[in-house]
Design a protein around this motif. Structure first.
Motif, PDB file in Angstrom:
ATOM      1  N   TRP A 152       0.915  -1.348  -0.103  1.00 38.49           N
ATOM      2  CA  TRP A 152       0.095   0.086   0.134  1.00 38.49           C
ATOM      3  C   TRP A 152       0.912   1.123  -0.109  1.00 38.49           C
ATOM      4  CZ3 TRP A 152      -0.389   4.212   3.071  1.00 38.49           C
ATOM      5  CH2 TRP A 152      -1.762   4.950   2.788  1.00 38.49           C
ATOM      6  N   VAL A 153       1.906   1.110   0.864  1.00 35.25           N
ATOM      7  CA  VAL A 153       2.886   2.470   1.017  1.00 35.25           C
ATOM      8  C   VAL A 153       3.497   2.734  -0.551  1.00 35.25           C
ATOM      9  CG1 VAL A 153       5.070   3.357   1.944  1.00 35.25           C
ATOM     10  CG2 VAL A 153       3.322   2.133   3.483  1.00 35.25           C
TER      11      VAL A 153
ATOM     12  N   PRO B  76      -4.556   0.433   5.922  1.00 36.12           N
ATOM     13  CA  PRO B  76      -5.417   1.545   4.934  1.00 36.12           C
ATOM     14  C   PRO B  76      -5.973   0.748   3.462  1.00 36.12           C
ATOM     15  CG  PRO B  76      -3.403   2.568   5.440  1.00 36.12           C
ATOM     16  CD  PRO B  76      -3.323   1.151   5.888  1.00 36.12           C
ATOM     17  N   SER B  77      -7.199   0.900   3.267  1.00 37.55           N
ATOM     18  CA  SER B  77      -7.751   0.151   1.999  1.00 37.55           C
ATOM     19  C   SER B  77      -6.908   0.989   0.739  1.00 37.55           C
ATOM     20  CB  SER B  77      -9.112   0.339   1.904  1.00 37.55           C
ATOM     21  OG  SER B  77      -9.195   1.655   1.882  1.00 37.55           O
TER      22      SER B  77
ATOM     23  N   VAL C 179      -1.416   1.627  11.089  1.00 38.96           N
ATOM     24  CA  VAL C 179      -1.795   0.432  11.094  1.00 38.96           C
ATOM     25  C   VAL C 179      -2.664   0.334  12.349  1.00 38.96           C
ATOM     26  CG1 VAL C 179      -0.926  -2.178  11.383  1.00 38.96           C
ATOM     27  CG2 VAL C 179       0.183  -0.458   9.866  1.00 38.96           C
ATOM     28  N   CYS C 180      -3.515  -0.605  12.464  1.00 40.98           N
ATOM     29  CA  CYS C 180      -4.313  -0.752  13.520  1.00 40.98           C
ATOM     30  C   CYS C 180      -4.657  -2.225  13.843  1.00 40.98           C
ATOM     31  CB  CYS C 180      -6.051  -0.202  13.317  1.00 40.98           C
ATOM     32  SG  CYS C 180      -7.017  -0.143  14.619  1.00 40.98           S
TER      33      CYS C 180
ATOM     34  N   SER D  73      -7.243   5.722   1.515  1.00 37.05           N
ATOM     35  CA  SER D  73      -6.401   5.441   2.364  1.00 37.05           C
ATOM     36  C   SER D  73      -7.003   5.626   3.890  1.00 37.05           C
ATOM     37  CB  SER D  73      -5.174   6.387   2.553  1.00 37.05           C
ATOM     38  OG  SER D  73      -5.712   7.863   2.754  1.00 37.05           O
ATOM     39  N   ALA D  74      -8.031   6.684   3.970  1.00 35.27           N
ATOM     40  CA  ALA D  74      -8.742   6.735   5.095  1.00 35.27           C
ATOM     41  C   ALA D  74      -9.950   5.783   5.549  1.00 35.27           C
ATOM     42  CB  ALA D  74      -9.134   8.060   5.480  1.00 35.27           C
ATOM     43  N   PHE D  75     -10.373   5.074   4.461  1.00 32.17           N
ATOM     44  CA  PHE D  75     -11.516   4.440   4.662  1.00 32.17           C
ATOM     45  C   PHE D  75     -11.601   3.543   5.778  1.00 32.17           C
ATOM     46  CE2 PHE D  75     -15.799   3.116   3.400  1.00 32.17           C
ATOM     47  CZ  PHE D  75     -15.713   1.454   3.508  1.00 32.17           C
ATOM     48  N   GLY D  76     -10.588   2.666   5.660  1.00 27.83           N
ATOM     49  CA  GLY D  76     -10.548   1.437   6.722  1.00 27.83           C
ATOM     50  C   GLY D  76     -10.556   2.030   8.274  1.00 27.83           C
ATOM     51  N   MET D  77      -9.760   2.974   8.488  1.00 31.37           N
ATOM     52  CA  MET D  77      -9.638   3.772   9.868  1.00 31.37           C
ATOM     53  C   MET D  77     -10.875   4.309   9.991  1.00 31.37           C
ATOM     54  SD  MET D  77      -6.708   2.748  10.898  1.00 31.37           S
ATOM     55  CE  MET D  77      -6.394   1.530   9.798  1.00 31.37           C
ATOM     56  N   ASP D  78     -11.682   5.065   9.215  1.00 31.56           N
ATOM     57  CA  ASP D  78     -12.899   5.816   9.521  1.00 31.56           C
ATOM     58  C   ASP D  78     -13.863   4.574   9.869  1.00 31.56           C
ATOM     59  OD1 ASP D  78     -12.604   8.291   7.045  1.00 31.56           O
ATOM     60  OD2 ASP D  78     -11.845   8.229   9.152  1.00 31.56           O
TER      61      ASP D  78
END
Length: 219
Positions: A74-75, A194-195, A85-86, A199-204
């Motif tokens: 992803w990076v 992140p998807s 990373v969660c 990039s923010a969707f997964g965390m959101d």
């Protein structure tokens, strides 16, 4: 349900350092949430003067490495972006009968956010610094800068490891009863990156699930 969230201090890393840094942090967290009999294994980092402990479980190591490789991919597709990373721990509960197809839901009780800022390395043959000024001895200057940056990252990584231990020792009331499962090394967990689409969707999504507490079809 009470879900404790720990935002770890941001780490500025170069691309080649991601794998070691993430292994060190993820394994340290999982080891501190280990259950039952584990075979602790000391691991010396190659890039830093740091030793951390793994649970000694090959399946766990494989899962963590797979997620790290996905994150590195992803990076590579999203340069110059800060990312997270969660690592989430959860309980699996049977849901009340409803029109949802799934019979169970995940109740998250602890989440760790690993914050990375991946630096883009200037080209090795560049004769200019970050401020576009010509450097008299670019090789020596770059070397000194790299040593200083590596020392700073090592110090920050130490801080993050202490932050993990401090959090584990202070936050205990939210930890659920130990599940009655054979061969469990850790509480049920998932690692979210992140998807690829946003990039923010997964965390959101994770944050939204925490705020609402309701089951979601995407969980």
């Amino acid at each position: 349900m009470n879900c404790e969230v720990c935002q770890l201090k941001e780490l500025e890393v170069e691309h080649f350092e991601i794998r070691e840094v993430l292994r060190c942090i993820l394994h340290t967290i999982v080891f501190n949430r280990a259950l039952g009999l584990v075979r602790p294994k000391d691991v010396d980092l190659e890039l830093f003067e740091i030793t951390y402990v793994q649970c000694g479980d090959l399946e766990l190591e494989k899962k963590i490495d797979e997620k790290i490789e996905q994150f590195i991919s992803w990076v590579e597709k999203h340069p110059n972006k800060k990312s997270q990373v969660c690592l989430s721990f959860f309980e699996v509960k049977n849901k009340q009968p409803s029109w949802f197809t799934n019979k169970t839901e995940r109740l998250y009780w602890e989440q760790w956010y690993i914050n990375l800022n991946v630096a883009q390395n200037p080209k090795a043959h560049s004769t200019k610094s970050h401020h576009s000024k010509v450097v008299v001895d670019p090789g020596e200057s770059a070397s000194e800068e790299r040593v200083a940056r590596r020392a700073a990252l090592e110090a920050t990584l130490h801080e993050v490891l202490f932050q993990i231990v401090k959090f584990v020792n202070e936050k205990k009331d939210h930890v659920p009863p130990i599940p009655n499962l054979e061969g469990v090394v850790s509480f049920p967990y998932e690692i979210t990156i992140p998807s690829s689409s946003d990039s923010a969707f997964g965390m959101d999504m994770i944050k939204r699930m925490l705020q609402t507490g309701h089951p979601t079809m995407l969980s």
